[in-house]
Write a protein that holds these residues in place. Structure first.
Motif, PDB file in Angstrom:
ATOM      1  N   LYS A  24       0.812  -1.219   0.000  1.00 29.34           N
ATOM      2  CA  LYS A  24       0.000   0.000   0.000  1.00 29.34           C
ATOM      3  C   LYS A  24       0.842   1.265   0.000  1.00 29.34           C
ATOM      4  O   LYS A  24       0.418   2.313  -0.517  1.00 29.34           O
ATOM      5  CB  LYS A  24      -0.945   0.006   1.202  1.00 29.34           C
ATOM      6  CG  LYS A  24      -0.268   0.155   2.550  1.00 29.34           C
ATOM      7  CD  LYS A  24      -1.277   0.194   3.682  1.00 29.34           C
ATOM      8  CE  LYS A  24      -0.641   0.485   5.037  1.00 29.34           C
ATOM      9  NZ  LYS A  24       0.352  -0.511   5.431  1.00 29.34           N
ATOM     10  N   GLU A  25       2.052   1.225   0.588  1.00 25.84           N
ATOM     11  CA  GLU A  25       2.860   2.441   0.746  1.00 25.84           C
ATOM     12  C   GLU A  25       3.215   3.114  -0.578  1.00 25.84           C
ATOM     13  O   GLU A  25       3.005   4.341  -0.723  1.00 25.84           O
ATOM     14  CB  GLU A  25       4.125   2.143   1.552  1.00 25.84           C
ATOM     15  CG  GLU A  25       3.901   1.857   3.025  1.00 25.84           C
ATOM     16  CD  GLU A  25       3.541   0.425   3.304  1.00 25.84           C
ATOM     17  OE1 GLU A  25       3.391   0.049   4.479  1.00 25.84           O
ATOM     18  OE2 GLU A  25       3.429  -0.343   2.320  1.00 25.84           O
ATOM     19  N   GLN A  56      10.141   4.617   5.753  1.00 23.67           N
ATOM     20  CA  GLN A  56      11.521   4.180   5.533  1.00 23.67           C
ATOM     21  C   GLN A  56      11.684   3.318   4.274  1.00 23.67           C
ATOM     22  O   GLN A  56      12.403   2.315   4.269  1.00 23.67           O
ATOM     23  CB  GLN A  56      12.030   3.407   6.753  1.00 23.67           C
ATOM     24  CG  GLN A  56      12.256   4.259   7.996  1.00 23.67           C
ATOM     25  CD  GLN A  56      13.429   5.214   7.835  1.00 23.67           C
ATOM     26  OE1 GLN A  56      14.545   4.806   7.509  1.00 23.67           O
ATOM     27  NE2 GLN A  56      13.193   6.489   8.066  1.00 23.67           N
ATOM     28  N   LEU A  57      11.018   3.694   3.189  1.00 26.87           N
ATOM     29  CA  LEU A  57      11.258   3.023   1.924  1.00 26.87           C
ATOM     30  C   LEU A  57      12.641   3.407   1.401  1.00 26.87           C
ATOM     31  O   LEU A  57      13.128   4.510   1.669  1.00 26.87           O
ATOM     32  CB  LEU A  57      10.199   3.411   0.880  1.00 26.87           C
ATOM     33  CG  LEU A  57       8.915   2.580   0.829  1.00 26.87           C
ATOM     34  CD1 LEU A  57       8.058   2.845   2.045  1.00 26.87           C
ATOM     35  CD2 LEU A  57       8.142   2.902  -0.443  1.00 26.87           C
ATOM     36  N   SER A  58      13.255   2.519   0.664  1.00 26.64           N
ATOM     37  CA  SER A  58      14.517   2.879   0.023  1.00 26.64           C
ATOM     38  C   SER A  58      14.250   3.956  -1.018  1.00 26.64           C
ATOM     39  O   SER A  58      13.125   4.106  -1.520  1.00 26.64           O
ATOM     40  CB  SER A  58      15.151   1.654  -0.641  1.00 26.64           C
ATOM     41  OG  SER A  58      14.386   1.253  -1.771  1.00 26.64           O
ATOM     42  N   LEU A 102      15.072  10.574  -6.010  1.00 26.86           N
ATOM     43  CA  LEU A 102      16.118   9.769  -5.383  1.00 26.86           C
ATOM     44  C   LEU A 102      16.934  10.599  -4.392  1.00 26.86           C
ATOM     45  O   LEU A 102      17.159  10.194  -3.254  1.00 26.86           O
ATOM     46  CB  LEU A 102      17.037   9.173  -6.449  1.00 26.86           C
ATOM     47  CG  LEU A 102      16.497   7.998  -7.262  1.00 26.86           C
ATOM     48  CD1 LEU A 102      17.451   7.665  -8.413  1.00 26.86           C
ATOM     49  CD2 LEU A 102      16.311   6.769  -6.375  1.00 26.86           C
ATOM     50  N   THR A 103      17.387  11.763  -4.822  1.00 24.03           N
ATOM     51  CA  THR A 103      18.237  12.584  -3.953  1.00 24.03           C
ATOM     52  C   THR A 103      17.454  13.144  -2.779  1.00 24.03           C
ATOM     53  O   THR A 103      17.991  13.250  -1.670  1.00 24.03           O
ATOM     54  CB  THR A 103      18.873  13.735  -4.762  1.00 24.03           C
ATOM     55  OG1 THR A 103      17.839  14.500  -5.414  1.00 24.03           O
ATOM     56  CG2 THR A 103      19.806  13.188  -5.827  1.00 24.03           C
ATOM     57  N   TYR A 104      16.170  13.494  -2.982  1.00 27.69           N
ATOM     58  CA  TYR A 104      15.366  14.040  -1.888  1.00 27.69           C
ATOM     59  C   TYR A 104      15.105  12.981  -0.817  1.00 27.69           C
ATOM     60  O   TYR A 104      15.192  13.271   0.385  1.00 27.69           O
ATOM     61  CB  TYR A 104      14.048  14.572  -2.442  1.00 27.69           C
ATOM     62  CG  TYR A 104      13.179  15.260  -1.406  1.00 27.69           C
ATOM     63  CD1 TYR A 104      13.607  16.435  -0.790  1.00 27.69           C
ATOM     64  CD2 TYR A 104      11.937  14.742  -1.049  1.00 27.69           C
ATOM     65  CE1 TYR A 104      12.813  17.068   0.163  1.00 27.69           C
ATOM     66  CE2 TYR A 104      11.146  15.369  -0.109  1.00 27.69           C
ATOM     67  CZ  TYR A 104      11.580  16.532   0.492  1.00 27.69           C
ATOM     68  OH  TYR A 104      10.811  17.153   1.431  1.00 27.69           O
ATOM     69  N   VAL A 105      14.806  11.760  -1.237  1.00 29.39           N
ATOM     70  CA  VAL A 105      14.573  10.683  -0.266  1.00 29.39           C
ATOM     71  C   VAL A 105      15.842  10.403   0.532  1.00 29.39           C
ATOM     72  O   VAL A 105      15.796  10.223   1.758  1.00 29.39           O
ATOM     73  CB  VAL A 105      14.090   9.411  -0.982  1.00 29.39           C
ATOM     74  CG1 VAL A 105      14.005   8.246   0.001  1.00 29.39           C
ATOM     75  CG2 VAL A 105      12.725   9.635  -1.620  1.00 29.39           C
ATOM     76  N   GLU A 106      16.980  10.378  -0.143  1.00 32.67           N
ATOM     77  CA  GLU A 106      18.240  10.138   0.557  1.00 32.67           C
ATOM     78  C   GLU A 106      18.553  11.276   1.525  1.00 32.67           C
ATOM     79  O   GLU A 106      19.091  11.051   2.617  1.00 32.67           O
ATOM     80  CB  GLU A 106      19.384   9.965  -0.450  1.00 32.67           C
ATOM     81  CG  GLU A 106      19.295   8.697  -1.289  1.00 32.67           C
ATOM     82  CD  GLU A 106      19.479   7.438  -0.461  1.00 32.67           C
ATOM     83  OE1 GLU A 106      19.927   7.528   0.698  1.00 32.67           O
ATOM     84  OE2 GLU A 106      19.156   6.344  -0.970  1.00 32.67           O
TER      85      GLU A 106
END
Length: 291
Positions: free
Chosen positions: A66-67, A174-176, A229-233
């Motif tokens: 669902k996430e 906390q998804l990759s 990608l960069t924002y999540v990291e």
């Protein structure tokens, strides 16, 4: 590099792309590209790039959780439709104030509403500064034009709410970075592109082909894939509020660049709003205190 330095590097990359997003999204509106069009095309391109990679890596199981779907509906479809629509009614400077200026505040409110994370004194100070800046700017705008707020401003605030909730959920779940980015792109395309093709108006024949191609490539690759990608990291290393606060500096710079590049006006009211919202979002007293 330490995790904190890595976080700041990812924030810098995100800032550059988000600054370009503000300018190119406004250009997209000027070139006659509809909000429905750019939203559908950016996710369609990202889907065509990412889905074969996921299938090749046999890494599609996460999509059925669902996430990723919830994140896609909030930070993908919801955010893009309101943000791109807003640029048809308001200039880039208004995006810096009502969208990016409100993102840290909306992030803090979302964290409290969803997970009972209380405001600290710095967030309360930011709230007071932002309300003061918006009040002064609205008063000056009303004196100058007879209008304090517009439809574009409301859409920008709605976009900030979407992104604030998206950022908090990213941090909580906390998804990759790869799964978060791919999930948002894939599910946004699966849900929105068929709706766009069947029911929504299209304006693909109005803009120049090169203009349309440039917008799709920039938003479909750099904004959807690289910046996500960069924002999540960055969020993982610095936290949602700090990462969101620093990243908001880029659109403020883009708003200033829009004056010579896009011939947009920059009145005294807008300058007051930019200055006040930048202080409220960045919280410079925290950095000075640490030094």
């Amino acid at each position: 590099m330490s995790p904190q330095k890595q976080g700041y590097l990812y924030v810098l990359i995100t800032m550059c792309i988000w600054g370009g997003f503000t300018l190119t999204a406004r250009l997209s509106a000027n070139w006659g590209i509809g909000a429905w069009d750019i939203t559908a095309l950016r996710f369609l391109l990202a889907f065509c790039i990412l889905m074969p990679i996921l299938i090749y890596k046999k890494d599609t199981a996460f999509l059925w959780k669902k996430e990723p779907f919830i994140l896609a509906m909030i930070g993908g479809v919801g955010y893009c439709l309101t943000a791109y629509s807003a640029f048809h009614y308001a200039p880039a400077a208004h995006a810096a104030i009502f969208l990016n200026g409100f993102i840290p505040l909306c992030t803090a409110i979302a964290a409290f509403a969803l997970f009972k994370q209380a405001f600290d004194r710095h967030t309360w100070a930011s709230l007071v500064i932002m309300i003061g800046a918006i009040s002064v700017m609205s008063f000056l705008m009303y004196r100058e034009t007879g209008v304090a707020f517009g439809l574009g401003d409301l859409l920008f605030v709605m976009s900030a709410i979407w992104w604030g909730v998206f950022s908090v959920l990213l941090r909580q779940w906390q998804l990759s970075a790869w799964h978060a980015m791919a999930g948002v792109a894939v599910w946004s395309a699966i849900v929105f592109v068929p709706i766009y093709l069947l029911f929504l108006p299209k304006h693909l024949s109005e803009p120049e082909p090169m203009h349309l191609l440039a917008q799709v490539l920039y938003h479909g690759i750099f904004v959807v894939i690289v910046a996500t990608l960069t924002y999540v990291e960055a969020i993982k290393r610095l936290g949602a509020f700090k990462a969101g606060s620093i990243v908001t500096l880029a659109p403020f710079m883009a708003a200033i660049l829009a004056v010579p590049l896009l011939n947009e006006p920059l009145s005294f009211a807008i300058i007051c709003g930019l200055f006040g919202m930048a202080i409220g979002a960045l919280q410079p007293w925290r950095w000075l205190r640490r030094r």
